[in-house]
Design a protein around this motif. Structure first.
Motif, short mmCIF file in Angstrom:
data_model
loop_
_atom_site.label_atom_id
_atom_site.label_comp_id
_atom_site.label_asym_id
_atom_site.label_seq_id
_atom_site.Cartn_x
_atom_site.Cartn_y
_atom_site.Cartn_z
N ALA A 1 -96.54 -16.11 32.04
CA ALA A 1 -95.92 -16.55 33.30
C ALA A 1 -96.89 -17.38 34.15
N MET B 1 -89.30 -19.51 36.10
CA MET B 1 -89.34 -18.96 37.47
C MET B 1 -90.70 -18.31 37.78
N ARG B 2 -91.58 -18.27 36.78
CA ARG B 2 -92.90 -17.62 36.90
C ARG B 2 -92.74 -16.18 37.41
N ASP B 3 -91.87 -15.44 36.71
CA ASP B 3 -91.55 -14.06 37.09
C ASP B 3 -92.03 -13.11 35.98
N PRO B 4 -93.28 -12.63 36.07
CA PRO B 4 -93.80 -11.77 35.00
C PRO B 4 -93.08 -10.43 34.89
N ILE B 5 -92.54 -9.93 35.99
CA ILE B 5 -91.84 -8.64 35.95
C ILE B 5 -90.55 -8.76 35.14
N GLU B 6 -89.79 -9.82 35.39
CA GLU B 6 -88.55 -10.04 34.63
C GLU B 6 -88.88 -10.36 33.18
N LYS C 1 -86.06 -18.68 31.02
CA LYS C 1 -85.75 -18.75 32.45
C LYS C 1 -86.78 -17.97 33.27
N ALA C 2 -87.17 -16.79 32.81
CA ALA C 2 -88.16 -16.00 33.53
C ALA C 2 -89.50 -16.72 33.60
N PRO D 1 -97.77 -11.38 31.75
CA PRO D 1 -98.34 -12.03 32.95
C PRO D 1 -99.15 -13.27 32.63
N ARG E 1 -89.62 -7.16 31.41
CA ARG E 1 -88.40 -6.38 31.18
C ARG E 1 -87.63 -6.90 29.97
#
Length: 207
Positions: free
Chosen positions: A99, A190-195, A186-187, A96, A198
């Motif tokens: 991201a 996209m500022r996607d901490p969940i992805e 890429k994650a 987090p 994972r």
């Protein structure tokens, strides 16, 4: 005093050089490290070589066997599992932060480093791949902005990298790791901490 400082600096450099050779695959796990060979390679005295190896033993990168010498550490299964568990906890905690904090410059640099690892896949041996992988992950966790966390992650990664039994045994596995690197970038973009979390977990588990 100046001579003492010079000697300490020489020892620190020697430790770094041997450490990097181990981490980046110059010596396979279990390889006996001959003092005479190390002296010739590094242009150092037997005294300094022994001191450097003793320090690397403290870092768990080499093992010392009484009356036999030093060899590159080969972590047992329980140590490998425990190290992977701690790595997972620490690296997930960074997701987090990464991201949220990553700039467009960070993303561009990570993309460049991911490409450098991909280009290293067909290089002979593991040194180029290990170095490119180290550079990518060092930048990744530095982006979290917590130096203590970054240092702890890097230490555990360095301790386990030279003895990986996972993907790095095949070109296909290396390519899978490379795809993970691009997915991580890429994650973050996209500022996607969940992805990101994972992918990090999957990446560690397959290493």
């Amino acid at each position: 005093m100046a001579k003492s400082r010079e000697s300490a600096d020489q020892l620190a450099l020697l430790i770094k050089e041997i450490r990097n050779d181990i981490i980046f695959g110059a010596y396979a796990p279990g390889t006996w490290l001959k003092l005479t060979d190390l002296q010739a390679h590094h242009g150092a005295s037997a005294f300094h070589i022994r001191r450097a190896l003793a320090e690397l033993a403290n870092l768990k990168l080499v093992d010392h066997a009484a009356n036999a010498g030093f060899r590159v550490a080969t972590p047992d299964d329980s140590t490998r599992v425990e190290t992977r568990f701690v790595r997972t906890v620490l690296e997930r905690s960074a997701a987090p932060l990464i991201a949220a904090r990553a700039t467009s410059e960070d993303v561009a640099e990570l993309a460049r480093l991911a490409e450098a690892f991909d280009q290293s896949i067909m290089a002979e041996g593991r040194r180029e791949q290990a170095l490119a992988n180290h550079n990518f992950h060092s930048k990744l966790y530095a982006t979290a902005g917590n130096q203590v966390l970054c240092d702890m992650i890097n230490e555990l990664r360095n301790r386990s990298q030279h003895s990986t039994t996972g993907r790095w045994r095949s070109v296909e596995g290396l390519r899978a790791s490379s795809l993970d690197h691009f997915s991580i970038v890429k994650a973050i973009e996209m500022r996607d901490p969940i992805e990101l979390d994972r992918i990090i977990v999957r990446h560690i588990e397959s290493f």
